[in-house]
Scaffold this motif. Structure first.
Motif, PDB file in Angstrom:
ATOM      1  N   SER A 232       1.684  56.943  40.794  1.00 20.90           N
ATOM      2  CA  SER A 232       1.290  56.958  42.203  1.00 20.90           C
ATOM      3  C   SER A 232       1.451  55.548  42.778  1.00 20.90           C
ATOM      4  O   SER A 232       0.677  54.657  42.438  1.00 20.90           O
ATOM      5  CB  SER A 232      -0.165  57.401  42.377  1.00 20.90           C
ATOM      6  OG  SER A 232      -0.357  58.735  41.984  1.00 20.90           O
ATOM      7  N   PRO A 233       2.462  55.308  43.617  1.00 22.12           N
ATOM      8  CA  PRO A 233       2.469  54.047  44.365  1.00 22.12           C
ATOM      9  C   PRO A 233       1.200  54.017  45.221  1.00 22.12           C
ATOM     10  O   PRO A 233       0.972  54.929  46.013  1.00 22.12           O
ATOM     11  CB  PRO A 233       3.731  54.162  45.232  1.00 22.12           C
ATOM     12  CG  PRO A 233       4.587  55.176  44.525  1.00 22.12           C
ATOM     13  CD  PRO A 233       3.618  56.158  43.935  1.00 22.12           C
ATOM     14  N   GLU A 234       0.354  53.011  45.035  1.00 16.40           N
ATOM     15  CA  GLU A 234      -0.981  53.110  45.620  1.00 16.40           C
ATOM     16  C   GLU A 234      -1.370  51.868  46.418  1.00 16.40           C
ATOM     17  O   GLU A 234      -2.498  51.390  46.328  1.00 16.40           O
ATOM     18  CB  GLU A 234      -2.020  53.397  44.523  1.00 16.40           C
ATOM     19  CG  GLU A 234      -3.177  54.228  45.041  1.00 16.40           C
ATOM     20  CD  GLU A 234      -4.501  53.969  44.311  1.00 16.40           C
ATOM     21  OE1 GLU A 234      -5.399  54.783  44.493  1.00 16.40           O
ATOM     22  OE2 GLU A 234      -4.605  52.970  43.587  1.00 16.40           O
ATOM     23  N   PHE A 235      -0.452  51.372  47.203  1.00 16.14           N
ATOM     24  CA  PHE A 235      -0.836  50.339  48.164  1.00 16.14           C
ATOM     25  C   PHE A 235      -1.713  50.988  49.221  1.00 16.14           C
ATOM     26  O   PHE A 235      -1.407  52.068  49.728  1.00 16.14           O
ATOM     27  CB  PHE A 235       0.398  49.710  48.792  1.00 16.14           C
ATOM     28  CG  PHE A 235       1.088  48.738  47.884  1.00 16.14           C
ATOM     29  CD1 PHE A 235       0.863  47.376  47.998  1.00 16.14           C
ATOM     30  CD2 PHE A 235       1.927  49.198  46.880  1.00 16.14           C
ATOM     31  CE1 PHE A 235       1.486  46.481  47.136  1.00 16.14           C
ATOM     32  CE2 PHE A 235       2.551  48.313  46.014  1.00 16.14           C
ATOM     33  CZ  PHE A 235       2.330  46.952  46.140  1.00 16.14           C
ATOM     34  N   GLY A 236      -2.827  50.325  49.548  1.00 13.03           N
ATOM     35  CA  GLY A 236      -3.823  50.948  50.399  1.00 13.03           C
ATOM     36  C   GLY A 236      -3.847  50.413  51.815  1.00 13.03           C
ATOM     37  O   GLY A 236      -3.195  49.412  52.139  1.00 13.03           O
TER      38      GLY A 236
END
Length: 272
Positions: A232-236
């Motif tokens: 999961s690419p998870e930049f928030g």
């Protein structure tokens, strides 16, 4: 081994499930990573949208809000069973607390193992600040003491906690790599769990360091004959994403960064 990519619901909660899943599908993801909807209506909407757009689910447990251990344990158990009922590919669990004892966190790991065995759903414990696996040295001790657990590798948190790129923790990183079944592909640095924009040359060292760790996880999972690795690419969004003072405007686009990261990793790790 197949590698499948999941888009975080985090940061897009204001969009309807149908619109969100349409965007996710069109961007090229295989599924969505999301927590348990609070109400039944949204749960139905989520399920219908995932089915309509032929998307998989990684369930996410993050509701570790209770300080009292007994209350926390009851909530933990409740949410894991509810997430398992959605038949996710796996559950990403922000397990425990940094202020619980090793024994208390061990009890939560054991509870998750029981639920995993009952439901057939893998539960991966996330390397996350404020949780049981919040720091690289502590995580190493817990992984050794609890050899049955597997993890979500989000080493960006460890970079932030240790104020480093973990140069002095190779043995712990190697152990964590051998336990990783899910990756949160976010790039951190010594002062934060998220760089402003991994596409910028100023973060070349940090990006390459994380890519090296992810390379090692992919290599290890393949060597073990695993069928699947989920990422999961998870930049928030804000406040993970820095904002311009006074305007509250994010300095980069969360959606674009995550799509960029997915495509970068797809090119790096072609499915056979």
């Amino acid at each position: 081994m197949k590698i499948k990519y999941f888009c975080p619901r985090w940061g897009a909660e204001q969009i309807s499930w149908n619109e969100f899943c349409s965007m996710v599908k069109n961007a090229g993801y295989d599924g969505v990573e999301a927590g348990m909807p609070i109400n039944e209506i949204e749960k139905i909407q989520m399920g219908d949208a995932l089915k309509q757009h032929d998307l998989l689910l990684v369930g996410q447990y993050y509701q570790s809000f209770e300080k009292d251990f007994t209350q926390h344990s009851e909530s933990f158990k409740k949410y894991l069973y509810k997430l398992a009922s959605l038949n996710p590919v796996l559950i990403d669990s922000q397990t425990g607390k940094d202020y619980y004892t090793a024994e208390q966190n061990r009890q939560l790991f054991e509870m998750a193992e029981v639920i995993s065995n009952e439901t057939g759903i893998t539960i991966a414990h996330e390397t996350h600040r404020n949780k049981a696996l919040f720091a690289v040295r502590i995580a190493k001790e817990l992984l050794i003491a609890n050899p049955e657990i597997v993890i979500t590798a989000d080493f960006s948190h460890w970079c932030n906690v240790s104020e480093s790129l973990l140069e002095d923790h190779n043995d712990a990183i190697e152990l964590a790599i051998s336990r990783a079944v899910h990756i949160h592909a976010r790039v951190g640095y010594s002062q934060s769990a998220q760089v402003s924009d991994p596409r910028s040359p100023q973060w070349t060292t940090e990006l390459q360091t994380h890519l090296n760790w992810w390379d090692a996880i992919v290599k290890y999972r393949r060597s073990e004959g695993a069928d699947l690795l989920s990422i999961s690419p998870e930049f928030g969004p804000f406040p993970y994403m820095p904002a311009i003072p006074y305007t509250a405007m994010p300095i980069a686009n969360q959606w674009d960064i995550n799509v960029y990261m997915m495509n970068l990793l797809k090119q790096r790790y072609p499915n056979n």
